[in-house]
Design an enzyme around this catalytic site. Structure first.
Site: not given
Ligand code: TYM
Length: 327
Positions: A111, A194, A197
């Site tokens: 990022k 990957k 969003k």
């Molecule tokens: P975020 O919103 O970026 O992603 C949410 C979840 O989606 C998974 N993910 C994917 N899985 C498979 N293929 C993909 N292309 C893909 N893109 C995203 C991410 O691995 C995630 O599980 N940091 C976290 C949010 C968070 C969190 C936490 C999670 C904040 N605090 C504590 C667990 C525990 C996140 O990446 O959100």
């Protein structure tokens, strides 16, 4: 009962990657576990975001959680910012993770690589600290995430060992749970990237109309040759579609490849599109109905109150352990 904790950040439109890597699995943890699933809205501030969009995305995620089958009587669903203990524990824990470690995080490197130092917020750098606070406040046992977040959970484990080594057994050691199939869904436009969003071309958004979803899958980049086989190196595009199909049908991509022996690419893509639409259409309809009802508001308020009770206990324990005067 084992505690489950996970969250999604409301930074943009949720994708099929978020769904298959995380969201779709959450309800399966409701039996025999105590799940805490939250909206990581403070994490959404780590890159610039329009306030109106942040509010809308947060509501969307709440409704998606409910549409996925999370039962608010079983799962505590809440907004991270509604439970101030997250920020308070963050302020303490930031002293137990180090610059060198945070700099090495793949997400941070990805990022920040195209940003000037002057534009990189502290929150982006310290993202894993807040994430550790999220996890540790609830004495979480299992953290279901996609593959990209595994590294952050590992860092959280390092932090627990370091902290407990210094103060005694205060924090619970969590473990990531990454799905066997679907942990890393790739972009349909570039299967080496990957699905994220911020990639409108290669993404399937959970809010896309079904004809758009279908079209995106039909025009997904495929590979040389004509056979449907699972080979992520030689056939990354086809392998990604097999992974998507497999994740929905709960089979490995290899098993999915066996289903499509003898298919041409076009027929195969149509079958994947049918499966994705069959999965997402009812889900999207439930989401729309829930949003319309407005029921998410009470659920989030209630969830925050429940979460706060547990979070507060952990915070107090940590405050005492490090020597803060708790009066
Ligand atoms: P975020 O919103 O970026 O992603 C949410 C979840 O989606 C998974 N993910 C994917 N899985 C498979 N293929 C993909 N292309 C893909 N893109 C995203 C991410 O691995 C995630 O599980 N940091 C976290 C949010 C968070 C969190 C936490 C999670 C904040 N605090 C504590 C667990 C525990 C996140 O990446 O959100």
């Amino acid at each position: 009962m084992p505690r489950i904790l996970s969250g999604i950040k409301p930074t943009g439109q949720l994708t099929l990657g978020n769904y298959l890597g995380a969201l779709r699995r959450f309800p399966s943890f409701q039996e025999g576990n105590e799940p805490f699933i939250f909206i990581a809205d403070l994490h959404a501030l780590t890159l610039p975001i329009d306030p109106k969009l942040l509010r809308e995305n947060s509501i969307d995620i709440a409704c998606f959680y409910l549409a996925s089958g999370l039962d608010p009587k079983v799962t505590t669903i809440f907004l991270q910012s509604s439970v101030s203990e997250h920020a308070e524990l963050n302020a303490i824990l930031q002293n137990y993770l180090y610059m060198g470690e945070l700099k090495r995080m793949t997400q941070f490197k990805d990022k920040s690589s195209k940003m000037k130092d002057e534009a990189i917020g502290m929150g982006l750098f310290a993202y894993p600290v807040l994430m550790a606070a999220d996890i540790l406040l609830y004495n979480s046992d299992i953290v279901p995430v996609g593959e990209d977040q595994n590294q952050h959970v590992e860092l959280c484990r390092d932090l627990v060992r370091r902290f407990n080594g210094r103060y005694g057994e205060i924090l619970k050691l969590p473990k990531a749970s990454v799905p066997e199939t679907g942990a890393r869904i790739m972009s349909l436009a570039d299967p080496h990237k990957k699905m994220s969003k911020s990639d409108p071309k290669g993404d399937i958004f959970l809010k896309d109309p079904m004809n758009v979803t279908r079209k995106k899958i039909m025009s997904a980049i495929t590979d040389c040759g004509s056979e449907v086989t699972y080979d992520p190196v030689e056939k990354p595009g086809i392998s990604n579609l097999l992974t998507i199909y497999g994740a929905i049908c709960e089979m490995t991509p290899q098993e999915a490849a066996n289903v499509f022996k003898g298919y041409r690419y076009g027929e195969f893509k149509k079958a994947v599109a049918d499966k994705v639409v069959e999965e997402l259409e009812p889900f999207q309809n439930r989401y729309l109905a829930i949003k319309e009802s407005g029921e998410y508001k009470d659920i989030l308020r209630d969830g925050a109150a429940r979460a706060k009770k547990i979070a507060h206990k952990t915070l107090t324990k940590v405050q005492k352990a490090v020597g803060l005067l708790v009066l």
